[in-house]
Design a protein around this motif. Structure first.
Motif, PDB file in Angstrom:
ATOM      1  N   ARG A   1       0.816  -1.214   0.000  1.00 21.80           N
ATOM      2  CA  ARG A   1       0.000   0.000   0.000  1.00 21.80           C
ATOM      3  C   ARG A   1       0.852   1.267   0.000  1.00 21.80           C
ATOM      4  N   LEU A   2       2.143   1.102   0.203  1.00 20.09           N
ATOM      5  CA  LEU A   2       3.071   2.227   0.108  1.00 20.09           C
ATOM      6  C   LEU A   2       3.482   2.436  -1.344  1.00 20.09           C
ATOM      7  N   THR A   3       3.431   3.671  -1.804  1.00 21.52           N
ATOM      8  CA  THR A   3       3.848   3.981  -3.165  1.00 21.52           C
ATOM      9  C   THR A   3       4.923   5.063  -3.146  1.00 21.52           C
ATOM     10  N   VAL A   4       5.716   5.080  -4.220  1.00 18.12           N
ATOM     11  CA  VAL A   4       6.748   6.100  -4.393  1.00 18.12           C
ATOM     12  C   VAL A   4       6.209   7.148  -5.357  1.00 18.12           C
ATOM     13  N   GLU A   5       6.251   8.416  -4.953  1.00 13.93           N
ATOM     14  CA  GLU A   5       5.632   9.485  -5.736  1.00 13.93           C
ATOM     15  C   GLU A   5       6.617  10.617  -6.013  1.00 13.93           C
TER      16      GLU A   5
ATOM     17  N   VAL B   1       7.907  14.530  -6.180  1.00 15.63           N
ATOM     18  CA  VAL B   1       7.848  15.682  -5.281  1.00 15.63           C
ATOM     19  C   VAL B   1       7.817  16.935  -6.135  1.00 15.63           C
ATOM     20  N   ALA B   2       6.894  17.817  -5.854  1.00 12.86           N
ATOM     21  CA  ALA B   2       6.799  19.060  -6.622  1.00 12.86           C
ATOM     22  C   ALA B   2       8.111  19.833  -6.537  1.00 12.86           C
ATOM     23  N   GLY B   3       8.565  20.344  -7.669  1.00 16.45           N
ATOM     24  CA  GLY B   3       9.781  21.155  -7.692  1.00 16.45           C
ATOM     25  C   GLY B   3      11.062  20.366  -7.795  1.00 16.45           C
ATOM     26  N   VAL B   4      10.981  19.028  -7.908  1.00 17.84           N
ATOM     27  CA  VAL B   4      12.180  18.203  -8.075  1.00 17.84           C
ATOM     28  C   VAL B   4      12.271  17.772  -9.537  1.00 17.84           C
ATOM     29  N   THR B   5      13.378  18.091 -10.186  1.00 16.80           N
ATOM     30  CA  THR B   5      13.559  17.765 -11.603  1.00 16.80           C
ATOM     31  C   THR B   5      14.883  17.037 -11.812  1.00 16.80           C
ATOM     32  N   THR B   6      14.940  16.279 -12.892  1.00 15.20           N
ATOM     33  CA  THR B   6      16.125  15.485 -13.212  1.00 15.20           C
ATOM     34  C   THR B   6      16.790  16.034 -14.468  1.00 15.20           C
ATOM     35  N   TRP B   7      18.127  16.162 -14.401  1.00 15.16           N
ATOM     36  CA  TRP B   7      18.897  16.653 -15.540  1.00 15.16           C
ATOM     37  C   TRP B   7      20.132  15.763 -15.691  1.00 15.16           C
ATOM     38  N   GLN B   8      20.270  15.177 -16.868  1.00 14.83           N
ATOM     39  CA  GLN B   8      21.405  14.295 -17.105  1.00 14.83           C
ATOM     40  C   GLN B   8      22.346  14.926 -18.116  1.00 14.83           C
ATOM     41  N   THR B   9      23.639  14.913 -17.815  1.00 11.68           N
ATOM     42  CA  THR B   9      24.674  15.353 -18.746  1.00 11.68           C
ATOM     43  C   THR B   9      25.689  14.234 -18.840  1.00 11.68           C
ATOM     44  N   ASP B  10      25.847  13.695 -20.061  1.00 10.69           N
ATOM     45  CA  ASP B  10      26.675  12.515 -20.242  1.00 10.69           C
ATOM     46  C   ASP B  10      26.130  11.425 -19.310  1.00 10.69           C
ATOM     47  N   GLU B  11      26.958  10.815 -18.459  1.00 14.79           N
ATOM     48  CA  GLU B  11      26.480   9.762 -17.559  1.00 14.79           C
ATOM     49  C   GLU B  11      26.064  10.298 -16.182  1.00 14.79           C
ATOM     50  N   ARG B  12      26.285  11.576 -15.927  1.00 19.60           N
ATOM     51  CA  ARG B  12      25.992  12.121 -14.606  1.00 19.60           C
ATOM     52  C   ARG B  12      24.524  12.544 -14.502  1.00 19.60           C
TER      53      ARG B  12
ATOM     54  N   ARG C   1      22.408  -3.372  -3.334  1.00 16.63           N
ATOM     55  CA  ARG C   1      21.525  -2.959  -2.237  1.00 16.63           C
ATOM     56  C   ARG C   1      20.921  -1.589  -2.559  1.00 16.63           C
ATOM     57  N   PRO C   2      19.866  -1.577  -3.375  1.00 17.08           N
ATOM     58  CA  PRO C   2      19.281  -0.280  -3.745  1.00 17.08           C
ATOM     59  C   PRO C   2      18.432   0.340  -2.639  1.00 17.08           C
ATOM     60  N   GLY C   3      18.016  -0.470  -1.642  1.00 18.17           N
ATOM     61  CA  GLY C   3      17.118   0.046  -0.603  1.00 18.17           C
ATOM     62  C   GLY C   3      17.641   1.271   0.112  1.00 18.17           C
ATOM     63  N   PRO C   4      18.886   1.251   0.626  1.00 15.40           N
ATOM     64  CA  PRO C   4      19.410   2.445   1.301  1.00 15.40           C
ATOM     65  C   PRO C   4      19.460   3.677   0.398  1.00 15.40           C
ATOM     66  N   LEU C   5      19.704   3.483  -0.895  1.00 15.55           N
ATOM     67  CA  LEU C   5      19.704   4.635  -1.804  1.00 15.55           C
ATOM     68  C   LEU C   5      18.292   5.192  -1.943  1.00 15.55           C
ATOM     69  N   LEU C   6      17.293   4.307  -2.082  1.00 17.24           N
ATOM     70  CA  LEU C   6      15.908   4.774  -2.149  1.00 17.24           C
ATOM     71  C   LEU C   6      15.511   5.488  -0.858  1.00 17.24           C
ATOM     72  N   ALA C   7      15.971   4.948   0.280  1.00 17.64           N
ATOM     73  CA  ALA C   7      15.671   5.600   1.561  1.00 17.64           C
ATOM     74  C   ALA C   7      16.294   6.980   1.621  1.00 17.64           C
ATOM     75  N   ALA C   8      17.508   7.130   1.074  1.00 20.36           N
ATOM     76  CA  ALA C   8      18.152   8.447   1.063  1.00 20.36           C
ATOM     77  C   ALA C   8      17.399   9.419   0.167  1.00 20.36           C
ATOM     78  N   PHE C   9      16.887   8.934  -0.968  1.00 17.27           N
ATOM     79  CA  PHE C   9      16.082   9.804  -1.835  1.00 17.27           C
ATOM     80  C   PHE C   9      14.863  10.336  -1.071  1.00 17.27           C
ATOM     81  N   VAL C  10      14.234   9.467  -0.277  1.00 12.11           N
ATOM     82  CA  VAL C  10      13.085   9.892   0.532  1.00 12.11           C
ATOM     83  C   VAL C  10      13.535  10.886   1.599  1.00 12.11           C
ATOM     84  N   ARG C  11      14.648  10.566   2.259  1.00 13.59           N
ATOM     85  CA  ARG C  11      15.151  11.405   3.358  1.00 13.59           C
ATOM     86  C   ARG C  11      15.461  12.812   2.865  1.00 13.59           C
TER      87      ARG C  11
ATOM     88  N   VAL D   1      12.072  12.176  -3.547  1.00 10.25           N
ATOM     89  CA  VAL D   1      10.811  11.487  -3.811  1.00 10.25           C
ATOM     90  C   VAL D   1      10.062  11.437  -2.480  1.00 10.25           C
ATOM     91  N   ARG D   2       8.813  11.046  -2.528  1.00  6.35           N
ATOM     92  CA  ARG D   2       8.047  10.921  -1.287  1.00  6.35           C
ATOM     93  C   ARG D   2       7.343   9.573  -1.262  1.00  6.35           C
TER      94      ARG D   2
END
Length: 550
Positions: free
Chosen positions: A249-253, A255-266, A310-320, A324-325
């Protein structure tokens, strides 16, 4: 109470003697002593109520009377009426109800009158105790749901120890909600043991302490899961709804005002148009795998498919970090909160210490799992990176002009273009370290001392090249060779060693435009000053030359 009525009146008389004379106050004792708790170190909290419509200061006065610390607060009848009105209006949305407002109202409602009893009774009557108990119970219940849902998410993400902490927080909030429903509305949890003793429900009290003391050892995921399950069951027994043990029942959504910009591999993530996070290789792969709206277990599975162990800690950091929310289906955003603590909200980590900060391929990162905060405001980040790219285009143009001037024996032209190349290379160096706006070209060499020690090696060679004269093909060839070495050294430091030979061919010019366009898009989004007016045409053409045939 731990003090007699006579002791309280004596402390009040001595305290009022230190205040300006003339006011006619109703007075109550608030806080832990009024509640029947307290100890010899507890404050004496007097609230003085004025029969007026005035705005009285919120800040208390602190006195020391007979070896005790006394806090004096003042409120007018109108201010108290406004507090109760705001509380009842805010009770419709417990998640937004101010803890400070709830605490002020609770302390007054459970206070012990010392003077002006009729006025005190009149004020208290505007909010019946039963109504306040329901508001407080709902407030705690909302926070318990948020904490327990957050704990469920953290367990799913493999953040075991943090999940245990939030489970315990949810357990405290659950029992405080239940206790408020029993009339024990004092907010601060430190007197919880005495509150539970007064509820006359030893079965609930004993089960709570059993669960509270059964917190798992660090790193034991199975025990953490069992503890959360037991706490959820106990919460259900006490009437808390909305927290079934269902992580799907938990979803990843978004966040307003958060945008992604990629340059080369970064991958760069811009938060609120103000802060830029640079993601390392593995963090970037996990970020690119996110599909908003999916259940958390599916998001975790997709992140694992990227090859990140171990992607979980990275996802948790994105939330922190608020990139993302988490949301609960039918229950809105998951926003865990602790009482009497810092307000909830995105964490901002310390700025990255990677040096140089920037390269033409993207911001520097500290490692493959990095989610590094670039230590520049987003607008300056964009302006500096655009200046970095443009300075390298100018270097290429100046070297091309220098080569042509030497072929035609145009020695003065060659000298000036060589200096132009040196200055442009230095502009790139300064930009890589985040300097923006840049010093004037004539001042660049002297201002190298603004940069970290590792970059100061370039000063002597730059000064030497700027002093060189060209009066023959032999001298020009030497300058060109030294200039190429210098540019290569600067670019190696500034992360531009793979910069295209912009004017060598149609392919290298196309590569230059593509590189520049990536940064121009970010700059335009952040309203940063563009390096030259023609850049607007490159943006308008989506990175293509404006006059090129299809």
């Amino acid at each position: 109470m731990i003090l007699t009525e006579g002791q309280l009146q004596d402390l009040l008389d001595k305290s009022l003697a230190e205040l300006p004379p003339g006011a006619d106050w109703a007075v109550v004792l608030e806080g832990s002593i009024a509640e029947g708790f307290g100890n010899p170190s507890s404050d004496i909290d007097f609230l003085l109520v004025a029969r007026s419509e005035a705005d009285l200061p919120t800040m208390p006065s602190l006195l020391f009377v007979d070896g005790r610390r006394v806090e004096i607060r003042t409120r007018s009848v109108r201010q108290l009426a406004d507090q109760f009105r705001a509380l009842q209006e805010g009770a419709r949305r417990p998640g937004r109800l101010s803890e400070d407002l709830l605490n002020r109202c609770q302390r007054l409602l459970n206070s012990h009158p010392l003077r002006g009893h009729d006025l005190v009774d009149q004020v208290k009557a505007t909010l019946p105790a039963e109504r306040f108990a329901r508001i407080a119970a709902d407030w705690w219940a909302h926070r318990a749901r948020q904490s327990l849902r957050h704990a469920m998410a953290l367990l799913c993400l493999g953040e075991t120890d943090e999940a245990v902490d939030w489970t315990r927080a949810g357990l405290v909030q659950t029992i405080k909600s239940w206790a408020a429903g029993q009339g024990e509305t004092y907010l601060e949890p430190k007197w919880l043991s005495m509150q539970l003793d007064r509820t006359d429900r030893p079965d609930v009290r004993d089960r709570y302490w059993e669960l509270e003391t059964a917190a798992p050892a660090p790193g034991d995921a199975d025990a953490a899961r069992a503890h959360l399950t037991a706490c959820l069951a106990f919460a259900g027994e006490l009437g808390l709804t909305g927290v079934p043990c269902r992580p799907e029942r938990l979803t990843v959504e978004r966040v307003a005002g958060v945008t992604t910009w990629q340059t080369d591999e970064r991958v760069h993530v811009v938060r609120g148009r103000r802060e830029v996070f640079a993601l390392g290789e593995r963090a970037g792969a996990v970020w690119r795998s996110l599909v908003p709206g999916r259940p958390l277990p599916q998001v975790l599975a997709a992140a694992s498919d990227t090859g990140v162990t171990r992607p979980g800690p990275l996802l948790a950091a994105f939330v922190r970090y608020g990139l993302v929310r988490l949301a609960w289906k039918g229950g809105g955003t998951v926003t865990p909160t602790l009482p009497l603590a810092a307000p909830p909200g995105p964490v901002t980590p310390p700025p990255s210490t990677a040096q140089p900060l920037l390269s033409v391929r993207g911001a520097a990162v500290s490692g493959p799992d990095a989610i590094d905060l670039v230590p520049l405001p987003a607008e300056r980040f964009a302006a500096a990176t655009m200046a970095l790219v443009w300075s390298n285009v100018v270097v290429e143009n100046a070297i091309e002009d220098l080569t042509g001037a030497l072929q035609r024996g145009q020695w003065r032209v060659a000298e000036l273009t060589a200096r132009r190349a040196v200055h442009a290379a230095l502009r790139g160096l300064f930009s890589a370290y985040g300097v923006n706006p840049l010093p004037a070209d004539s001042d660049l060499v002297r201002r190298i001392d603004l940069l970290p020690p590792a970059a100061r090696q370039f000063r002597a060679r730059a000064e030497e090249l700027l002093r060189r004269t060209i009066d023959s093909a032999e001298a020009g060839g030497e300058v060109l060779a030294e200039l190429r070495d210098y540019v290569a050294l600067v670019r190696g430091t500034a992360g531009a060693d793979a910069f295209p030979l912009s004017f060598d061919s149609a392919d290298t010019w196309r590569a230059t435009l593509e590189l520049g366009y990536d940064w121009l898009r970010i700059g335009a989004y952040l309203d940063a000053e563009l390096p030259l007016e023609e850049a607007r045409d490159l943006l308008a053409s989506n990175g293509a030359q404006p006059h090129q045939a299809a």
